[in-house]
Design an enzyme around this catalytic site. Structure first.
Site, PDB file in Angstrom:
ATOM      1  N   ALA A  95      12.217   3.232  -2.228  1.00  0.00           N
ATOM      2  CA  ALA A  95      12.407   2.155  -1.247  1.00  0.00           C
ATOM      3  C   ALA A  95      12.713   2.734   0.137  1.00  0.00           C
ATOM      4  CB  ALA A  95      13.499   1.187  -1.731  1.00  0.00           C
ATOM      5  N   SER A  96      13.648   2.125   0.839  1.00  0.00           N
ATOM      6  CA  SER A  96      13.881   2.467   2.245  1.00  0.00           C
ATOM      7  C   SER A  96      14.280   3.913   2.476  1.00  0.00           C
ATOM      8  CB  SER A  96      14.983   1.578   2.815  1.00  0.00           C
ATOM      9  OG  SER A  96      14.601   0.241   2.702  1.00  0.00           O
ATOM     10  N   THR A  97      14.781   4.581   1.429  1.00  0.00           N
ATOM     11  CA  THR A  97      15.209   5.969   1.620  1.00  0.00           C
ATOM     12  C   THR A  97      14.028   6.865   1.955  1.00  0.00           C
ATOM     13  OG1 THR A  97      14.944   6.483  -0.705  1.00  0.00           O
ATOM     14  CG2 THR A  97      17.101   5.673  -0.017  1.00  0.00           C
ATOM     15  N   PHE A  98      12.805   6.358   1.744  1.00  0.00           N
ATOM     16  CA  PHE A  98      11.599   7.136   2.013  1.00  0.00           C
ATOM     17  C   PHE A  98      11.274   7.160   3.508  1.00  0.00           C
ATOM     18  CE2 PHE A  98       6.894   7.828   1.711  1.00  0.00           C
ATOM     19  CZ  PHE A  98       6.933   9.007   0.983  1.00  0.00           C
ATOM     20  N   LYS A  99      11.899   6.259   4.252  1.00  0.00           N
ATOM     21  CA  LYS A  99      11.503   6.053   5.641  1.00  0.00           C
ATOM     22  C   LYS A  99      11.702   7.298   6.502  1.00  0.00           C
ATOM     23  CE  LYS A  99      12.094   1.065   5.473  1.00  0.00           C
ATOM     24  NZ  LYS A  99      13.033  -0.057   5.555  1.00  0.00           N
TER      25      LYS A  99
END
Lengths: 618, 364
Positions: free
Chosen positions: A320-324
């Site tokens: 999820a957002s941790t990939f950003k």
């Protein structure tokens, strides 16, 4: 007349008897010659087998220490009860009596004996690894009455683990399986070897050298005297990189937050030393030390929560957002954007005819990279990802440690996945559609990572581009003193523009200390930087449809990867909460770990067990 | 009664051989019963007492003229039957058999004395019949043998009971029994055997015989002793493991080592060399006794000597064969060496009669 005739016959018959006797005695002498001289070697060997026994003396496995020298895993003395079939007169009677004396089921004892049927009969078959004193007493009493001469009670070292602490990291020991014996020359049936975790991967160091005791036994199997005793050599002592206090902090915080599954990996970002490592739910490795019973094993293997599964290295989850951060770094390093690149977020965006929503329906307005990370703006990263393209994202995610194995020294690590056009062609035999890149921009779609790779990812961001190899072994002592081990070489090193790195670090700092979702990890004065990630387990539409119709836990997974302090980080890691609803719940665990870490560094008293009330509102 | 000159006719060589065997026996009993964990057993002391009592009995049996004994043989015989009957109903039970009469710290086993009693009565019977024994003589003598035999077998003590048969056979043979009859007897034995197997033998007796044929079929059960006996003897080798160094006997792999398997202990600890010495002594005793039978001044004396020798020889050969694991395990002791007071006294008393016959060969 008759007198002489009679006298003659008497003499004759006495002579016959004399010769018969002589012939019989000659036959006897020859029989003894045959047995004692011709066949002597054979019978001598049989006599030796009769009265000499070789009892294996099991070597204690090496003790495991933490980085400060605190004992983590040690050995205790226990008593094993075995059957030596060579001494058995009636195996069925022995099994029946033994089962009765020990309070076991006859069928299970029989099964153990059956399993070892093909082994030489002098080798003891262990029925109970870790017997109670009552069992030992019962058997000893019987044995003295020479009722069960074929039963041997031996003192054996048994592995002792701390209760519910880093179970998956230590792993467990168990009797070697048939296939394992077949694969290695130095293993023999009945050996106890590491079956998972550190116990398995460093088994060769830990196992030591079994000794042997040659004894003389009498016909009832009792030891009369010892002929020779070869002492076992204890396995090498290993110092792990684990910090007991950090480990304890992880376990405490997980306990505090309640009944959540998950994982945690805490690293020293400068060299990859693993300070803490946990997978939840855990199991009790002690249950294996003494030969796990069938019921416990069945319970562990059929549990829906799969406690034997090491989520930290074997669980693959959507980041999820941790990939950003990976997307952001790829865009900057490839020269596509600068940290000041701005995107206007109206709450959604349309790419290739499809509408992609931001989590904030009201939109973030015009937003730069730092704040896009802080507020986790989806539209920003849709846009940037679309500009960068999947293969460059893949390149940078890989350099940061995602989608590849971390190389940690634990068995059976699973590889995550960061898609690429090559991957799609190879696996799905299809070409990559540019539209797919958009979801990857916010860590969705095919992206799946393991918690350990997430920890490496944060360590790489923390140290500025060195993808350290997480490792557990710090030093080895083979009895001649501690010998520190060299740090394993990093998996890759990439030079990152410090400005770009700083932009990301700033964004992560703001997540925790600004308007972001990571407040729970805030620790005044330590500039904790991190990113929450809340990954849907099921689509919103699916969730509605399934509501009330399934017992499966459909709550979102929560991530909180982090490092601290922002500039010159000393610690990096990740907390993952399965069905943790929010990344912010994971952040609360991280806070306690960081608090403990800094308190210890500065010599302050360690924080007490935390009280964490998870936020369960979706 | 005991004339001084008779003293010079005592067969000292035989006497020395007998006591040499007794001495070897005591040494082996000491070795077989010693247990360092529990202190030494005193069985060898008991055996020494038995040798002493046996020597006294021997002095008695050689002092009186053997004719006195044969003349009174019917009384001995009746007394013997009475005692055997007494044992059968009132004897003490040990290991499932009623064989002993307790005599204050000492258990008398009357069946051991039956051999001498039967030898006396048969010597007397055949000694008084002239010429070849008729069928009727054999039948009567057979009956005289079978009566105590049946009583002993009933105890049950088949081993000792069987030792009476050689006494009858040997005396009848020497008395001139036709070889034809011997053939018939052998034939009838072959015919009776299957019937006996089916009806007369007990299960444990059957299993002893069947495991003898193939000991490995029951290596841990009935065949165990036989296999262990072979291992014991075979592992002794040429020179043996040394006194009290035998593992098989010392560690009790061999059951009743001081008793039935005393010769195995000797073979293990003294090796083939020791075996040859013991075998030589036994052979010497037997041949010397046969010579006494030959020298006897009358048939009665010859019969008596041979009757006594027959059960002795049978037991020696059978026991030694068994102690090498080459015969089914029977409760037959080795005369002069095995532990056992009754057997020792009876055997020495019997050899007293042998010496008696020999030294009175010139008297009238």
């Amino acid at each position: 007349m008759a007198f002489h005739e009679e006298r003659r016959r008497l003499g004759l018959r006495l002579s016959v008897l004399q010769y018969v006797t002589m012939v019989l005695f000659s036959a006897l002498a020859m029989s003894f010659w045959y047995l004692q001289v011709v066949q002597h070697d054979r019978f001598r060997e049989m006599a030796e087998n009769n009265h000499q026994r070789t009892l294996p003396l099991r070597a204690p496995r090496g003790v495991l220490f933490d980085r400060d020298g605190k004992v983590l895993v040690e050995n205790r003395h226990s008593y094993s009860i075995s059957i030596v079939r060579e001494q058995t007169k009636d195996i069925n009677r022995t099994i029946r009596l033994l089962a009765q004396v020990l309070g076991l089921e006859e069928a299970s004892v029989r099964e153990i004996v059956e399993r070892h049927r093909r082994e030489p009969s002098y080798r003891p078959i262990t029925i109970v690894q870790d017997s109670s004193l009552a069992q030992v007493a019962a058997v000893t009493a019987r044995r003295l009455a020479s009722e069960l001469p074929d039963i041997v009670v031996q003192q054996v070292p048994t592995r002792q683990y701390p209760e519910m602490l880093a179970a998956h990291l230590f792993g467990y020991v168990g009797e070697v399986s048939d296939t394992q014996v077949g694969g290695a020359a130095d293993l023999k049936s009945g050996d106890i070897i590491g079956q998972s975790g550190v116990e398995k991967i460093y088994n060769a160091l830990l196992k030591g050298e079994d000794g042997a005791k040659h004894v003389v036994v009498n016909s009832t199997g009792r030891e009369v005297r010892t002929l020779e005793e070869v002492q076992p050599t204890e396995g090498k002592r290993l110092q792990l990189t684990i910090d007991f206090d950090i480990q304890k902090a992880i376990e405490d915080a997980f306990d505090a937050i309640g009944d959540f599954n998950g994982a945690a990996v805490i690293l020293d970002p400068s060299n990859g030393e693993v300070l803490g490592f946990s997978s939840r739910p855990a199991y009790d490795p002690n249950a294996f030390s003494s030969g796990i019973d069938r019921a416990t094993w069945a319970a562990l293997t059929t549990d829906d929560d799969r406690p034997l599964n090491d989520r930290a290295i074997q669980g693959r989850y959507s980041p999820a957002s941790t990939f950003k951060m990976a997307v952001a770094l790829a865009a900057m390093e490839e020269g596509i954007i600068t940290p000041d690149f701005r995107v206007s977020c109206p709450g959604h965006a349309t790419f290739y005819g499809h509408t992609f929503a931001c989590w904030n329906k009201g939109g973030h307005g015009s937003i730069d990279l730092r704040h896009a990370i802080e507020q986790s703006c989806n539209v920003y990263f849709y846009t940037v990802a679309n500009m960068v393209g999947i293969d460059k994202i893949n390149k940078w995610a890989t350099l940061l440690g995602l989608g590849v194995k971390s190389g940690i020294d634990l068995p059976n690590e699973v590889q995550g996945l960061v898609p690429s056009s090559e991957w799609k062609q190879r696996v799905k035999k299809e070409k990559w559609y540019a539209g797919e890149t958009v979801s990857v921009g916010i860590g969705q779609g095919a992206v799946a990572v393991t918690p350990v790779s997430m920890a490496v990812y944060m360590a790489t961001l923390a140290n500025g581009g060195t993808r350290v190899t997480p490792h557990l072994l710090k030093a080895v002592d083979d009895g001649t003193g501690w010998k520190p081990l060299p740090t394993p070489p990093p998996q890759s090193i990439v030079t990152i523009n410090p400005e770009h790195l700083q932009a990301i670090r700033d964004g992560l700092f703001l997540v925790v200390n600004g308007a972001g979702t990571g407040h729970n990890a805030q620790l005044a004065g330590y500039d904790v930087s991190g990113k929450t990630g809340t990954a849907q387990v099921i689509s919103n539409a699916g969730k509605l449809a399934a509501a009330g119709n399934t017992t499966k836990d459909l709550r979102d997974n929560g991530w909180f990867p982090f490092f601290a302090p922002r500039d010159n980080p000393k610690i990096a890691g990740v907390i993952f909460l399965e069905h943790g609803v929010h990344g912010s719940n994971a952040a609360a665990i991280a806070r306690h770990v960081l608090d403990t870490f800094f308190a210890k560094q500065e010599g302050r008293p360690l924080p007490p067990k935390p009280v964490i009330v998870p936020n369960l509102k979706p | 009664m005991f004339e001084r000159r008779l003293y010079h006719h005592i067969d000292w060589a035989l006497l020395i051989a007998l006591f040499a065997l007794c001495a070897i026996g005591v040494a082996m009993i000491f070795s077989a019963t010693s247990d360092p964990t529990r202190g030494n057993s005193h069985l060898y002391v008991t055996q020494l007492y038995a040798i002493g009592l046996g020597t006294i009995a021997m002095v008695v049996t050689l002092s009186l003229n053997y004719r006195w004994f044969t003349d009174k043989s019917h009384l001995f015989y009746i007394a013997l039957l009475a005692v055997l009957l007494y044992v059968l109903f009132l004897g003490t039970v040990q290991m499932g058999a009623r064989r002993w009469i307790p005599l204050g710290g000492f258990n008398l086993q009357p069946s051991e004395f039956a051999k001498v009693g039967v030898a006396l009565v048969l010597a007397k019977y055949f000694g008084e019949t002239r010429g070849m024994p008729a069928w009727s003589d054999l039948a009567i003598a057979g009956g005289l043998t079978c009566l105590p035999l049946a009583l002993i077998a009933k105890e049950p003590d088949l081993g000792t009971a069987v030792t009476l048969i050689p006494v009858f056979m040997a005396i009848a043979y020497l008395a001139g029994m036709q070889m034809r009859i011997l053939g018939y007897m052998a034939l009838s034995l072959v015919l009776i055997a299957p019937v006996a197997w089916k009806f007369a033998l007990k299960d444990y007796q059957k299993s002893r015989i069947s495991t003898f044929i193939d000991p490995s079929q029951d290596a841990k059960g009935a065949g165990y002793q036989q296999i262990q006996a072979r291992i014991t003897v075979g592992s002794g080798g040429l020179a043996g493991k040394g006194y009290m160094q035998g593992t098989q006997g010392q560690l009790r792999f061999l059951p009743v080592a001081h008793n039935d398997f005393i010769f195995s202990v000797l073979a293990e600890e003294q090796g083939f060399a020791g075996v040859l010495v013991a075998l030589g002594l036994y052979l010497f005793v037997i041949l010397r006794t046969l010579e006494a039978a030959r020298l006897a001044k009358d048939r009665l004396g010859s019969y008596l000597v041979l009757g006594v020798l027959a059960s002795f020889t049978f037991q020696v050969i059978y026991n030694i064969t068994m102690s090498a694991g080459l015969a089914p395990v029977k409760g037959l002791t080795l005369p002069l060496m095995s532990y056992g007071g009754s057997s020792m006294i009876a055997t020495l008393a019997a050899f007293g009669l042998v010496l008696n016959v020999r030294m009175r060969r010139f008297t009238n």
